[in-house]
Write an enzyme that holds these catalytic residues in place. Structure first.
Site, PDB file in Angstrom:
ATOM      1  N   SER A   3       0.612  -1.287   0.103  1.00 38.31           N
ATOM      2  CA  SER A   3      -0.144   0.040   0.155  1.00 38.31           C
ATOM      3  C   SER A   3       0.882   1.319   0.089  1.00 38.31           C
ATOM      4  O   SER A   3       2.021   1.460  -0.603  1.00 38.31           O
ATOM      5  CB  SER A   3      -0.934   0.025   1.159  1.00 38.31           C
ATOM      6  OG  SER A   3      -1.866   0.957   1.092  1.00 38.31           O
ATOM      7  N   ASP A  58     -11.657  -3.830  -2.688  1.00 37.53           N
ATOM      8  CA  ASP A  58     -10.857  -2.972  -1.869  1.00 37.53           C
ATOM      9  C   ASP A  58     -11.757  -1.795  -1.864  1.00 37.53           C
ATOM     10  O   ASP A  58     -12.117  -1.251  -2.596  1.00 37.53           O
ATOM     11  CB  ASP A  58      -9.590  -2.676  -2.805  1.00 37.53           C
ATOM     12  CG  ASP A  58      -8.370  -1.846  -1.923  1.00 37.53           C
ATOM     13  OD1 ASP A  58      -9.045  -1.026  -1.281  1.00 37.53           O
ATOM     14  OD2 ASP A  58      -7.377  -1.998  -1.954  1.00 37.53           O
ATOM     15  N   HIS A 102      -8.448  -4.593   0.741  1.00 36.94           N
ATOM     16  CA  HIS A 102      -7.154  -3.839   0.673  1.00 36.94           C
ATOM     17  C   HIS A 102      -6.236  -4.782   1.359  1.00 36.94           C
ATOM     18  O   HIS A 102      -5.204  -4.841   0.794  1.00 36.94           O
ATOM     19  CB  HIS A 102      -7.245  -2.587   1.416  1.00 36.94           C
ATOM     20  CG  HIS A 102      -6.148  -1.686   1.287  1.00 36.94           C
ATOM     21  ND1 HIS A 102      -5.805  -1.303  -0.010  1.00 36.94           N
ATOM     22  CD2 HIS A 102      -5.191  -1.321   2.007  1.00 36.94           C
ATOM     23  CE1 HIS A 102      -4.880  -0.317  -0.052  1.00 36.94           C
ATOM     24  NE2 HIS A 102      -4.407  -0.376   1.294  1.00 36.94           N
TER      25      HIS A 102
END
Length: 259
Positions: free
Chosen positions: A96, A211, A239
């Site tokens: 991320s 996500d 996610h």
């Protein structure tokens, strides 16, 4: 002369895999990778450092402003770790907006140090969130709500999320944590964007189909900008792909890094 996969093999025969965690409030490497560290360690020698601004590296992470400046600072931190441990070349997984962005910065800065890379959730290449998560309401309930958005179905992980909310609340309220976190989203005079077109390291981009933090389109645009990248959308995952689909995550990572 191009490096071969043998260049990433440690003395015990396992390839070295560097795991760079995500960037939510109160995160650290241990809690981020807990769901997959054991199975990945069966195939790789895993190194999972706390990145600057989080965990053991909150103190001293000052005078860094803006997401690109943080990504570059963390890339330099990783290079120092590789030099300290005398690791010439490793595999890399970046999660991320913290670990993923640091991974891209490292690939731009020192491409010869990474053999193959996996990035997750768009690697911080999407727009900044409209507000700073958690810190405008720094309670355990607020932290639990932040964590709930990271999985596809909160009811499946309710016990884990409740436990993590307590752990991450304590870490997020440590001295210096809030100011460091807010500076990661600052509208600062950042360094120029990384030129993705010049990153020729083989990259697998993983994105959860469900996500709720970063849409799949962010990873689609990222892959289109990289010379040697492909996208795998993981069905049913949010996610946190490695939490929602840990077995599939480990299989995808292992197969790509070993190919």
């Amino acid at each position: 002369m191009p490096a071969s996969s043998d260049d990433v093999v440690d003395t015990d025969g396992r390839p070295v895999l560097l795991l760079l965690h995500g960037g939510g409030p109160g995160v650290d490497a241990e809690s981020n990778w807990a769901s997959v560290l054991s199975p990945l360690s069966a195939r790789f020698r895993c190194l999972a450092p706390d990145l600057l601004g989080f965990g053991a590296h909150i103190a001293g992470a000052t005078r860094i402003e803006g997401p690109r400046a943080w990504a570059l600072a963390r890339a330099r931190q990783v290079l120092e770790l590789l030099d300290r441990d005398k690791l010439d070349r490793v595999h890399l997984v970046g999660n991320s907006a913290a670990g993923g962005a640091a991974a891209l910065a490292l690939l731009s800065m020192a491409p010869d140090r990474v053999h193959r890379a996996v990035v997750m959730g768009g690697a911080g290449t999407g727009p900044l969130p409209p507000s700073i998560p958690f810190y405008d309401d720094p309670t355990e309930e607020s932290m639990r709500a932040v964590l709930g958005r990271l999985v596809a179905d909160e009811s499946v992980h309710s016990e884990l999320l409740d436990e993590l909310a307590g752990i991450r609340l304590r870490q997020a309220l440590r001295p210096g944590a809030e100011s460091a976190f807010r500076s990661m989203f600052a509208d600062a005079d950042d360094p120029p964007p990384i030129d993705l077109a010049h990153i020729d390291t083989p990259i697998l981009a993983l994105h959860g189909e469900r996500d709720r933090v970063s849409p799949v389109e962010v990873s689609e645009r990222l892959v289109d900008s990289l010379p040697d990248a492909r996208l795998k959308v993981v069905a049913g995952a949010g996610h946190w792909i490695h939490v929602d689909r840990p077995d599939e995550f480990c299989s995808l990572v292992g197969e790509f890094l070993s190919s």
